[in-house]
Design a protein around this motif. Structure first.
Motif, PDB file in Angstrom:
ATOM      1  N   ALA A 176      -0.424 -62.500 -11.785  1.00  0.00           N
ATOM      2  CA  ALA A 176       0.483 -61.677 -10.976  1.00  0.00           C
ATOM      3  C   ALA A 176       1.825 -62.371 -10.754  1.00  0.00           C
ATOM      4  O   ALA A 176       2.303 -62.482  -9.615  1.00  0.00           O
ATOM      5  CB  ALA A 176      -0.165 -61.343  -9.633  1.00  0.00           C
ATOM      6  N   PRO A 177       2.468 -62.852 -11.814  1.00  0.00           N
ATOM      7  CA  PRO A 177       3.659 -63.685 -11.624  1.00  0.00           C
ATOM      8  C   PRO A 177       4.852 -62.899 -11.087  1.00  0.00           C
ATOM      9  O   PRO A 177       5.123 -61.785 -11.509  1.00  0.00           O
ATOM     10  CB  PRO A 177       3.944 -64.204 -13.045  1.00  0.00           C
ATOM     11  CG  PRO A 177       3.362 -63.157 -13.951  1.00  0.00           C
ATOM     12  CD  PRO A 177       2.153 -62.632 -13.238  1.00  0.00           C
ATOM     13  N   HIS A 367      -2.667 -59.689 -14.750  1.00  0.00           N
ATOM     14  CA  HIS A 367      -2.094 -58.962 -13.619  1.00  0.00           C
ATOM     15  C   HIS A 367      -3.021 -57.819 -13.245  1.00  0.00           C
ATOM     16  O   HIS A 367      -3.480 -57.068 -14.113  1.00  0.00           O
ATOM     17  CB  HIS A 367      -0.721 -58.405 -13.990  1.00  0.00           C
ATOM     18  CG  HIS A 367       0.176 -58.185 -12.813  1.00  0.00           C
ATOM     19  ND1 HIS A 367       1.463 -58.660 -12.748  1.00  0.00           N
ATOM     20  CD2 HIS A 367      -0.033 -57.548 -11.633  1.00  0.00           C
ATOM     21  CE1 HIS A 367       2.009 -58.330 -11.590  1.00  0.00           C
ATOM     22  NE2 HIS A 367       1.113 -57.642 -10.895  1.00  0.00           N
ATOM     23  N   GLY A 368      -3.308 -57.693 -11.965  1.00  0.00           N
ATOM     24  CA  GLY A 368      -4.100 -56.575 -11.480  1.00  0.00           C
ATOM     25  C   GLY A 368      -3.292 -55.292 -11.500  1.00  0.00           C
ATOM     26  O   GLY A 368      -2.161 -55.246 -11.006  1.00  0.00           O
ATOM     27  N   ALA A 369      -3.871 -54.235 -12.076  1.00  0.00           N
ATOM     28  CA  ALA A 369      -3.150 -52.972 -12.170  1.00  0.00           C
ATOM     29  C   ALA A 369      -2.964 -52.315 -10.815  1.00  0.00           C
ATOM     30  O   ALA A 369      -2.097 -51.451 -10.645  1.00  0.00           O
ATOM     31  CB  ALA A 369      -3.881 -52.022 -13.122  1.00  0.00           C
ATOM     32  N   LEU A 399       1.353 -66.098 -26.558  1.00  0.00           N
ATOM     33  CA  LEU A 399       1.428 -65.464 -25.253  1.00  0.00           C
ATOM     34  C   LEU A 399       0.554 -64.217 -25.239  1.00  0.00           C
ATOM     35  O   LEU A 399       0.725 -63.327 -26.084  1.00  0.00           O
ATOM     36  CB  LEU A 399       2.877 -65.071 -24.932  1.00  0.00           C
ATOM     37  CG  LEU A 399       3.111 -64.198 -23.688  1.00  0.00           C
ATOM     38  CD1 LEU A 399       2.776 -64.974 -22.423  1.00  0.00           C
ATOM     39  CD2 LEU A 399       4.555 -63.701 -23.632  1.00  0.00           C
ATOM     40  N   ARG A 400      -0.385 -64.146 -24.300  1.00  0.00           N
ATOM     41  CA  ARG A 400      -1.230 -62.969 -24.179  1.00  0.00           C
ATOM     42  C   ARG A 400      -1.327 -62.555 -22.712  1.00  0.00           C
ATOM     43  O   ARG A 400      -1.446 -63.396 -21.821  1.00  0.00           O
ATOM     44  CB  ARG A 400      -2.622 -63.222 -24.769  1.00  0.00           C
ATOM     45  CG  ARG A 400      -2.536 -63.547 -26.256  1.00  0.00           C
ATOM     46  CD  ARG A 400      -3.800 -63.352 -27.017  1.00  0.00           C
ATOM     47  NE  ARG A 400      -3.563 -63.619 -28.436  1.00  0.00           N
ATOM     48  CZ  ARG A 400      -4.463 -63.472 -29.398  1.00  0.00           C
ATOM     49  NH1 ARG A 400      -5.689 -63.047 -29.088  1.00  0.00           N
ATOM     50  NH2 ARG A 400      -4.156 -63.739 -30.654  1.00  0.00           N
ATOM     51  N   LEU A 401      -1.263 -61.251 -22.526  1.00  0.00           N
ATOM     52  CA  LEU A 401      -1.295 -60.667 -21.195  1.00  0.00           C
ATOM     53  C   LEU A 401      -2.529 -59.779 -21.062  1.00  0.00           C
ATOM     54  O   LEU A 401      -2.782 -58.931 -21.922  1.00  0.00           O
ATOM     55  CB  LEU A 401      -0.025 -59.833 -20.964  1.00  0.00           C
ATOM     56  CG  LEU A 401      -0.020 -58.874 -19.777  1.00  0.00           C
ATOM     57  CD1 LEU A 401      -0.184 -59.620 -18.455  1.00  0.00           C
ATOM     58  CD2 LEU A 401       1.270 -58.050 -19.768  1.00  0.00           C
ATOM     59  N   PHE A 402      -3.276 -59.989 -19.986  1.00  0.00           N
ATOM     60  CA  PHE A 402      -4.464 -59.194 -19.709  1.00  0.00           C
ATOM     61  C   PHE A 402      -4.246 -58.420 -18.413  1.00  0.00           C
ATOM     62  O   PHE A 402      -3.914 -59.012 -17.381  1.00  0.00           O
ATOM     63  CB  PHE A 402      -5.693 -60.089 -19.578  1.00  0.00           C
ATOM     64  CG  PHE A 402      -6.080 -60.772 -20.868  1.00  0.00           C
ATOM     65  CD1 PHE A 402      -7.064 -60.235 -21.677  1.00  0.00           C
ATOM     66  CD2 PHE A 402      -5.446 -61.938 -21.276  1.00  0.00           C
ATOM     67  CE1 PHE A 402      -7.421 -60.850 -22.871  1.00  0.00           C
ATOM     68  CE2 PHE A 402      -5.788 -62.560 -22.460  1.00  0.00           C
ATOM     69  CZ  PHE A 402      -6.780 -62.014 -23.266  1.00  0.00           C
ATOM     70  N   VAL A 403      -4.422 -57.105 -18.482  1.00  0.00           N
ATOM     71  CA  VAL A 403      -4.296 -56.240 -17.317  1.00  0.00           C
ATOM     72  C   VAL A 403      -5.694 -55.938 -16.789  1.00  0.00           C
ATOM     73  O   VAL A 403      -6.586 -55.552 -17.548  1.00  0.00           O
ATOM     74  CB  VAL A 403      -3.562 -54.939 -17.669  1.00  0.00           C
ATOM     75  CG1 VAL A 403      -3.502 -54.008 -16.461  1.00  0.00           C
ATOM     76  CG2 VAL A 403      -2.149 -55.249 -18.171  1.00  0.00           C
ATOM     77  N   ALA A 404      -5.876 -56.125 -15.482  1.00  0.00           N
ATOM     78  CA  ALA A 404      -7.180 -55.926 -14.844  1.00  0.00           C
ATOM     79  C   ALA A 404      -7.160 -54.640 -14.027  1.00  0.00           C
ATOM     80  O   ALA A 404      -6.613 -54.604 -12.921  1.00  0.00           O
ATOM     81  CB  ALA A 404      -7.522 -57.115 -13.954  1.00  0.00           C
ATOM     82  N   HIS A 409      -3.659 -57.822  -5.718  1.00  0.00           N
ATOM     83  CA  HIS A 409      -2.750 -58.953  -5.915  1.00  0.00           C
ATOM     84  C   HIS A 409      -3.524 -60.264  -5.956  1.00  0.00           C
ATOM     85  O   HIS A 409      -4.072 -60.708  -4.938  1.00  0.00           O
ATOM     86  CB  HIS A 409      -1.714 -58.990  -4.798  1.00  0.00           C
ATOM     87  CG  HIS A 409      -0.672 -60.054  -4.991  1.00  0.00           C
ATOM     88  ND1 HIS A 409       0.152 -60.089  -6.094  1.00  0.00           N
ATOM     89  CD2 HIS A 409      -0.329 -61.127  -4.228  1.00  0.00           C
ATOM     90  CE1 HIS A 409       0.954 -61.131  -6.007  1.00  0.00           C
ATOM     91  NE2 HIS A 409       0.681 -61.781  -4.888  1.00  0.00           N
ATOM     92  N   CYS A 410      -3.603 -60.853  -7.120  1.00  0.00           N
ATOM     93  CA  CYS A 410      -4.328 -62.113  -7.343  1.00  0.00           C
ATOM     94  C   CYS A 410      -5.831 -61.972  -7.087  1.00  0.00           C
ATOM     95  O   CYS A 410      -6.530 -62.971  -6.921  1.00  0.00           O
ATOM     96  CB  CYS A 410      -3.757 -63.250  -6.500  1.00  0.00           C
ATOM     97  SG  CYS A 410      -2.065 -63.715  -6.939  1.00  0.00           S
ATOM     98  N   GLY A 411      -6.333 -60.763  -7.064  1.00  0.00           N
ATOM     99  CA  GLY A 411      -7.756 -60.534  -6.838  1.00  0.00           C
ATOM    100  C   GLY A 411      -7.988 -59.442  -5.826  1.00  0.00           C
ATOM    101  O   GLY A 411      -7.055 -58.876  -5.254  1.00  0.00           O
ATOM    102  N   GLY A 412      -9.265 -59.136  -5.604  1.00  0.00           N
ATOM    103  CA  GLY A 412      -9.599 -58.064  -4.683  1.00  0.00           C
ATOM    104  C   GLY A 412      -9.402 -56.705  -5.325  1.00  0.00           C
ATOM    105  O   GLY A 412      -9.143 -56.586  -6.523  1.00  0.00           O
ATOM    106  N   GLY A 413      -9.547 -55.661  -4.534  1.00  0.00           N
ATOM    107  CA  GLY A 413      -9.446 -54.321  -5.063  1.00  0.00           C
ATOM    108  C   GLY A 413     -10.795 -53.786  -5.493  1.00  0.00           C
ATOM    109  O   GLY A 413     -11.831 -54.435  -5.327  1.00  0.00           O
TER     110      GLY A 413
END
Length: 490
Positions: A176-177, A367-369, A399-404, A409-413
């Protein structure tokens, strides 16, 4: 074996060794040597505190730099996990103590640029250089590999290192930069400005109902599974007009309520309608940035404190600044000021990672969606711009980006949580095995795993094959998801 004498005798430019402590270990951490340093810049007199923890036994010959969150540069509390895993690890306070933004102004009420620069990028580099020297003094040799691990502000710090000092780290893990710091931090107040200026403060219950309705519209579109998670938020076209009249505990959603929801989703705009920054994607909750409270019998907005600090201290330079004086015209001026004044110091948005790539560096972003604070699109925006500059194949090689989906934000949800990202980065750096997927897990109240889901590199998303248990990651295959279309001027 740790060389305590060498640590106590360590001499570094403008650096004081404050303490070298032998810690016997406890239930939480193994035996370690804990070093605290103070780095100063004589002309400015702005101290940067650095903490380095080193395992007495079982060092894995790796160094891990850790990041902060919000206005916190970092904390020694972040060093326990890497220490348990065998890393020598370091953190810095970023040039100011604690998680507040009071460092922005000096004693005369002027911008304190040395401390702002320290928070922006200076402190993490100085921490890295000093910590590696501590590692060498302790063990008689430096680390074989160095990794950055941070989320939010920590994610920004890691990408800043890759851009400004590509030799500092072999691998950067950035969750989540806050890549476009001035835009993101300014944009967080947009929803509150919209509600106040339009005279429509939307209650928490109404926001919750709107979110549930949006998720219902988008639920199965990306992954084919009705699970309350939006798998491909950019691929869902939401019919917001259908929300008008939706019943809630605070009465039905009105056209004015839905207009606010629409404005928050679109993100900040100039008075002419021109794009300024991204809004919340479908599935991201409104809580946190769009809170409200009852005052004198009326519902009023309650902005996030970080946003008040940002506007009051960094932009207005007035600790007593009243956000209620802010309309969309002044918001636009503040937005331009933020980008012009702070991008060179606080942003991590330089897409030229060629030097980092050429020396073999690897970057894993996630990054969390459903991130309410740092919209997913900002990270997608950066990924697209890196690809545009370096090419898709070259970018994918380092460079690889994974969307969750459904992750905050940084977890949870509500979505399954990413796991094993650091381990995947280490495997990529040290063995050349690029991560083709990460595993996300969902647990119940007892900690038992109740569902797993694969995460694939952006823009691919996981779609249920139609056979097998939808709660089992093995029942999913990658499909092309929706790419972010960069707005004009990006």
């Amino acid at each position: 074996m740790a060389d305590l004498a060498a640590l106590r005798a360590l001499t570094l430019p403008d650096t004081t060794v404050d303490s070298v402590e032998e810690h016997p270990g406890d239930d939480a951490t193994p035996a370690s040597v804990r070093v605290q340093l103070t780095i100063t810049h004589p002309a400015a007199g702005d101290p940067v505190t650095v903490w380095v923890w080193l395992p007495v036994e079982g060092w894995n010959e790796r160094f891990q730099g850790t990041g902060g969150g919000g206005f916190l540069g970092g904390s020694p509390d972040a060093l326990a996990d890497p220490l348990r895993a065998g890393y020598a690890a370091a953190a810095t306070d970023g040039g100011h103590p604690g998680p507040t933004a009071s460092f922005a102004l000096d004693g005369r009420g002027r911008l304190d640029w040395p401390r702002i620069r320290a928070f922006g990028h200076v402190a993490v580099h100085e921490m890295t250089v000093a910590a590696k020297a501590v590692v060498t003094a302790c063990y008689g040799r430096g680390p074989r590999f160095s990794y950055w691990n941070g989320c939010s502000t920590g994610g920004r710090q890691g990408l800043t290192e890759a851009q400004r000092h590509p030799g500092d780290y072999d691998g950067v893990l950035a969750g989540a930069p806050v890549i476009n710091y001035p835009q993101m931090q300014t944009a967080q107040l947009w929803g509150q400005v919209v509600m106040r200026e339009r005279g429509t403060v939307v209650s928490a219950a109404k926001f919750e109902a709107a979110l549930a309705a949006v998720v219902a519209q988008c639920d199965t579109a990306g992954d084919g599974v009705a699970d309350g998670v939006v798998a491909d938020p950019l691929g869902c076209t939401v019919d917001l007009d259908a929300l008008v009249g939706l019943p809630t505990p605070d009465g039905p959603l009105t056209e004015a309520d839905v207009a606010v929801v629409r404005a928050i989703g679109e993100g900040p705009r100039r008075r002419t309608g021109e794009f300024l920054w991204y809004g919340l994607p479908p599935g991201a909750p409104f809580a946190g940035l769009h809170d409200s409270e009852v005052v004198d019998g009326g519902l009023v907005g309650r902005p996030f404190v970080f946003d008040l600090w940002w506007f009051g201290l960094f932009l207005a330079q007035d600790p007593d600044w009243d956000w209620r004086t802010l309309g969309t015209d002044r918001f636009e001026a503040f937005f331009d000021q933020a980008v012009e004044q702070y991008s060179a110091v606080l942003a991590a948005d330089d897409p030229d990672l060629s030097a980092f790539a050429e020396r073999g560096g690897k970057a894993l972003l996630w990054h969390g969606a459903a991130d309410f604070g740092v919209p997913l699109q900002g990270t997608l925006d950066y990924h697209e711009r890196v690809q545009r500059l370096l090419g898709a194949d070259r970018t994918h090689a380092f460079l690889r980006l994974f969307v969750a989906p459904g992750v905050g934000h940084c977890g949870g949800g509500v979505g399954p949580q990413p796991t094993g990202a650091l381990e995947a980065l280490v495997d990529w750096v040290e063995h050349g095995r690029a991560p083709e997927q990460l595993l996300a897990r969902q647990v119940d109240g007892t900690g038992a795993v109740v569902a797993t889901r694969p995460l694939f590199p952006y823009p691919r998303v996981a779609r249920w094959t139609g056979t097998g248990d939808p709660a089992d990651a093995a029942s999913y295959a990658p499909v092309e998801g929706t790419r972010l279309e960069l707005p004009p001027g990006r």
